[in-house]
Design a protein around this motif. Sequence first.
Motif, PDB file in Angstrom:
ATOM      1  N   PHE A 153       0.854  -1.185   0.000  1.00 59.44           N
ATOM      2  CA  PHE A 153       0.000   0.000   0.000  1.00 59.44           C
ATOM      3  C   PHE A 153       0.890   1.235   0.000  1.00 59.44           C
ATOM      4  CE2 PHE A 153      -3.302   2.822   2.021  1.00 59.44           C
ATOM      5  CZ  PHE A 153      -4.264   2.664   1.027  1.00 59.44           C
ATOM      6  N   ASP A 154       0.335   2.385  -0.384  1.00 57.97           N
ATOM      7  CA  ASP A 154       1.153   3.579  -0.602  1.00 57.97           C
ATOM      8  C   ASP A 154       0.697   4.824   0.158  1.00 57.97           C
ATOM      9  OD1 ASP A 154      -1.193   3.688  -2.076  1.00 57.97           O
ATOM     10  OD2 ASP A 154      -0.295   4.666  -3.811  1.00 57.97           O
ATOM     11  N   TYR A 155      -0.458   4.788   0.804  1.00 56.26           N
ATOM     12  CA  TYR A 155      -1.023   5.980   1.434  1.00 56.26           C
ATOM     13  C   TYR A 155      -1.065   5.837   2.958  1.00 56.26           C
ATOM     14  CZ  TYR A 155      -2.843   8.348  -2.793  1.00 56.26           C
ATOM     15  OH  TYR A 155      -2.985   9.027  -3.981  1.00 56.26           O
ATOM     16  N   GLY A 156      -1.149   6.989   3.659  1.00 57.24           N
ATOM     17  CA  GLY A 156      -1.380   6.981   5.102  1.00 57.24           C
ATOM     18  C   GLY A 156      -0.125   6.814   5.938  1.00 57.24           C
ATOM     19  N   TYR A 157       0.987   7.383   5.480  1.00 57.87           N
ATOM     20  CA  TYR A 157       2.248   7.239   6.206  1.00 57.87           C
ATOM     21  C   TYR A 157       2.194   7.874   7.599  1.00 57.87           C
ATOM     22  CZ  TYR A 157       3.346  12.141   5.790  1.00 57.87           C
ATOM     23  OH  TYR A 157       3.311  13.499   5.944  1.00 57.87           O
ATOM     24  N   HIS A 158       1.276   8.848   7.815  1.00 59.96           N
ATOM     25  CA  HIS A 158       1.195   9.564   9.093  1.00 59.96           C
ATOM     26  C   HIS A 158       0.917   8.636  10.281  1.00 59.96           C
ATOM     27  CE1 HIS A 158      -0.704  11.929   5.829  1.00 59.96           C
ATOM     28  NE2 HIS A 158      -0.240  13.024   6.393  1.00 59.96           N
ATOM     29  N   ARG A 159       0.246   7.524  10.041  1.00 62.82           N
ATOM     30  CA  ARG A 159      -0.241   6.682  11.144  1.00 62.82           C
ATOM     31  C   ARG A 159       0.804   5.704  11.663  1.00 62.82           C
ATOM     32  NH1 ARG A 159      -2.804   2.221   7.690  1.00 62.82           N
ATOM     33  NH2 ARG A 159      -2.090   2.872   5.635  1.00 62.82           N
ATOM     34  N   PHE A 160       2.036   5.856  11.193  1.00 65.36           N
ATOM     35  CA  PHE A 160       3.132   4.958  11.577  1.00 65.36           C
ATOM     36  C   PHE A 160       4.243   5.734  12.280  1.00 65.36           C
ATOM     37  CE2 PHE A 160       1.055   2.939   8.042  1.00 65.36           C
ATOM     38  CZ  PHE A 160       1.128   1.582   8.303  1.00 65.36           C
ATOM     39  N   ILE A 161       4.945   5.058  13.178  1.00 64.78           N
ATOM     40  CA  ILE A 161       6.213   5.584  13.684  1.00 64.78           C
ATOM     41  C   ILE A 161       7.342   4.831  12.982  1.00 64.78           C
ATOM     42  CG2 ILE A 161       5.308   6.312  15.923  1.00 64.78           C
ATOM     43  CD1 ILE A 161       6.663   3.842  17.158  1.00 64.78           C
ATOM     44  N   ILE A 172      16.601   7.573   3.762  1.00 67.99           N
ATOM     45  CA  ILE A 172      15.188   7.641   3.384  1.00 67.99           C
ATOM     46  C   ILE A 172      14.618   8.983   3.837  1.00 67.99           C
ATOM     47  CG2 ILE A 172      12.907   6.599   3.643  1.00 67.99           C
ATOM     48  CD1 ILE A 172      14.357   3.924   4.188  1.00 67.99           C
ATOM     49  N   TYR A 173      14.400   9.844   2.869  1.00 68.44           N
ATOM     50  CA  TYR A 173      13.845  11.174   3.117  1.00 68.44           C
ATOM     51  C   TYR A 173      12.704  11.430   2.129  1.00 68.44           C
ATOM     52  CZ  TYR A 173      17.905  12.288   6.043  1.00 68.44           C
ATOM     53  OH  TYR A 173      18.853  12.298   7.025  1.00 68.44           O
ATOM     54  N   PHE A 174      12.013  12.534   2.332  1.00 69.93           N
ATOM     55  CA  PHE A 174      10.940  12.927   1.423  1.00 69.93           C
ATOM     56  C   PHE A 174      11.545  13.616   0.203  1.00 69.93           C
ATOM     57  CE2 PHE A 174       8.988  12.540   5.534  1.00 69.93           C
ATOM     58  CZ  PHE A 174       7.719  12.043   5.281  1.00 69.93           C
ATOM     59  N   PRO A 175      11.147  13.216  -1.005  1.00 67.28           N
ATOM     60  CA  PRO A 175      11.659  13.912  -2.201  1.00 67.28           C
ATOM     61  C   PRO A 175      11.168  15.354  -2.226  1.00 67.28           C
ATOM     62  CG  PRO A 175       9.885  12.402  -2.791  1.00 67.28           C
ATOM     63  CD  PRO A 175      10.201  12.134  -1.349  1.00 67.28           C
ATOM     64  N   ASP A 176      11.887  16.200  -2.929  1.00 65.44           N
ATOM     65  CA  ASP A 176      11.598  17.635  -2.951  1.00 65.44           C
ATOM     66  C   ASP A 176      10.497  17.946  -3.966  1.00 65.44           C
ATOM     67  OD1 ASP A 176      11.744  20.318  -2.383  1.00 65.44           O
ATOM     68  OD2 ASP A 176      13.433  20.690  -3.744  1.00 65.44           O
ATOM     69  N   TYR A 177       9.300  17.405  -3.706  1.00 68.40           N
ATOM     70  CA  TYR A 177       8.148  17.657  -4.559  1.00 68.40           C
ATOM     71  C   TYR A 177       7.116  18.455  -3.770  1.00 68.40           C
ATOM     72  CZ  TYR A 177      10.141  13.600  -7.048  1.00 68.40           C
ATOM     73  OH  TYR A 177      10.983  12.723  -7.686  1.00 68.40           O
ATOM     74  N   LYS A 178       6.355  19.278  -4.467  1.00 72.81           N
ATOM     75  CA  LYS A 178       5.330  20.076  -3.798  1.00 72.81           C
ATOM     76  C   LYS A 178       4.054  19.277  -3.538  1.00 72.81           C
ATOM     77  CE  LYS A 178       7.488  24.013  -3.370  1.00 72.81           C
ATOM     78  NZ  LYS A 178       8.818  23.616  -3.804  1.00 72.81           N
ATOM     79  N   ARG A 179       3.869  18.163  -4.244  1.00 70.55           N
ATOM     80  CA  ARG A 179       2.760  17.239  -3.996  1.00 70.55           C
ATOM     81  C   ARG A 179       3.261  15.821  -4.182  1.00 70.55           C
ATOM     82  NH1 ARG A 179      -1.547  18.838  -1.307  1.00 70.55           N
ATOM     83  NH2 ARG A 179      -2.633  17.029  -2.145  1.00 70.55           N
ATOM     84  N   PHE A 180       2.562  14.873  -3.545  1.00 70.60           N
ATOM     85  CA  PHE A 180       2.815  13.437  -3.724  1.00 70.60           C
ATOM     86  C   PHE A 180       4.242  13.056  -3.328  1.00 70.60           C
ATOM     87  CE2 PHE A 180       2.345   9.246  -5.742  1.00 70.60           C
ATOM     88  CZ  PHE A 180       1.003   9.002  -5.537  1.00 70.60           C
ATOM     89  N   GLN A 181       4.786  13.765  -2.323  1.00 70.36           N
ATOM     90  CA  GLN A 181       6.108  13.373  -1.828  1.00 70.36           C
ATOM     91  C   GLN A 181       5.995  12.292  -0.754  1.00 70.36           C
ATOM     92  OE1 GLN A 181       4.218  15.749   0.732  1.00 70.36           O
ATOM     93  NE2 GLN A 181       5.063  16.942  -0.942  1.00 70.36           N
ATOM     94  N   ASP A 182       4.775  12.101  -0.213  1.00 74.78           N
ATOM     95  CA  ASP A 182       4.588  11.126   0.866  1.00 74.78           C
ATOM     96  C   ASP A 182       4.667   9.669   0.388  1.00 74.78           C
ATOM     97  OD1 ASP A 182       3.941  13.596   1.928  1.00 74.78           O
ATOM     98  OD2 ASP A 182       1.816  13.148   2.148  1.00 74.78           O
ATOM     99  N   PRO A 183       3.954   9.291  -0.685  1.00 74.98           N
ATOM    100  CA  PRO A 183       4.000   7.872  -1.087  1.00 74.98           C
ATOM    101  C   PRO A 183       5.394   7.344  -1.420  1.00 74.98           C
ATOM    102  CG  PRO A 183       2.072   8.939  -2.038  1.00 74.98           C
ATOM    103  CD  PRO A 183       2.911  10.026  -1.441  1.00 74.98           C
ATOM    104  N   PRO A 184       6.257   8.088  -2.139  1.00 73.06           N
ATOM    105  CA  PRO A 184       7.607   7.543  -2.367  1.00 73.06           C
ATOM    106  C   PRO A 184       8.382   7.322  -1.073  1.00 73.06           C
ATOM    107  CG  PRO A 184       7.146   9.279  -3.951  1.00 73.06           C
ATOM    108  CD  PRO A 184       6.027   9.313  -2.947  1.00 73.06           C
TER     109      PRO A 184
END
Length: 335
Positions: A153-161, A172-184
Amino acid sequence: MPKVSVIIPVYNVEKYLKQCLDSVVNQTLKDIDIILVDDGSTDSSLFICNEYAKKDSRITVLQQDHKGAGAARNKGINKSNSEFVIFCDSDDFYPEKDILECLYNNAKKHNVYICGGSFSELNNDKLISQYENTFDGYIFKEEGIVNYKDYQFDYGYHRFIYNRQFLKDNNIYFPDYKRFQDPPFFVKAMYKAKEFYAIAKTTYLFRCGHKTIDWTIDKKMGLLNGIQDNLNFAKKHKLEKLYYLTCERLNQHGYALNSLESQNTFLLYRKLLNIIFNLDWKILKRCNANFKLDKKYNLIRIFYQNIFSLRTFKNRKIITVLGIRIKVRRENNNA
């Protein structure tokens, strides 16, 4: 060393910020730190952050120019020195006071890098906690160790530690995108960890329906870059369910790419062309035998509407040629 760092990007959320912060500072797990990263707010958000920091020594307030939530989260990861990190958006909140304690204790008990629960949405006053089809991964019906290759699955990263050192060791960091940086970010972390511990409890409440997204060119490019990242990652690592899901995300966000109120560019058109013409239809058909019938044509429609189309919107005609939109005002012939 704190047990958990709660990393919160903040940008113009004065209406909801206090509810978010109250849900964090009142958690039963007290050995935490709270990193607020103000992303260039122009309202009273920064003032609210500083007021909370004066009252609670666990709170650190950082500032940056408006670079986006992904950059703010990365700043928080690098600032943190805790055992685990978790990410909360500043207009969302935790539904119960023991969320962090529950996540941390289960992560330690089961010796995992990642631990998370179920997801809920608050759409204005309506609570949504049941999901199906391409969103069914938001819910865990039972507790236990889950192999990511079975989950995909690819969505809902907030609910994890996430174990902080694990993220840093694996870059492992967030890519420098203004949208859809969470799923990668989420997919890479999950795949590298191989498995995680799931709890059925709802661990995050996502607020929606209270704002509209201004789909700028940067946000559209971020969306397409993030989708392309996950498609490439899924194909490379033979995650066929994830590949199918990511293609569905492109279908679901087609409205944003065709927004009549935003001007397009040839660069955006070229990116969309590259994604659609490189899709592996064999994988998609294996995942869903009907995909070619009910999805492929929608992707092709999205593509061609960004190459050439003629549409009427209110008192204008919108002509799209090779990704460039020309607006022609229609004369009112009424006497």
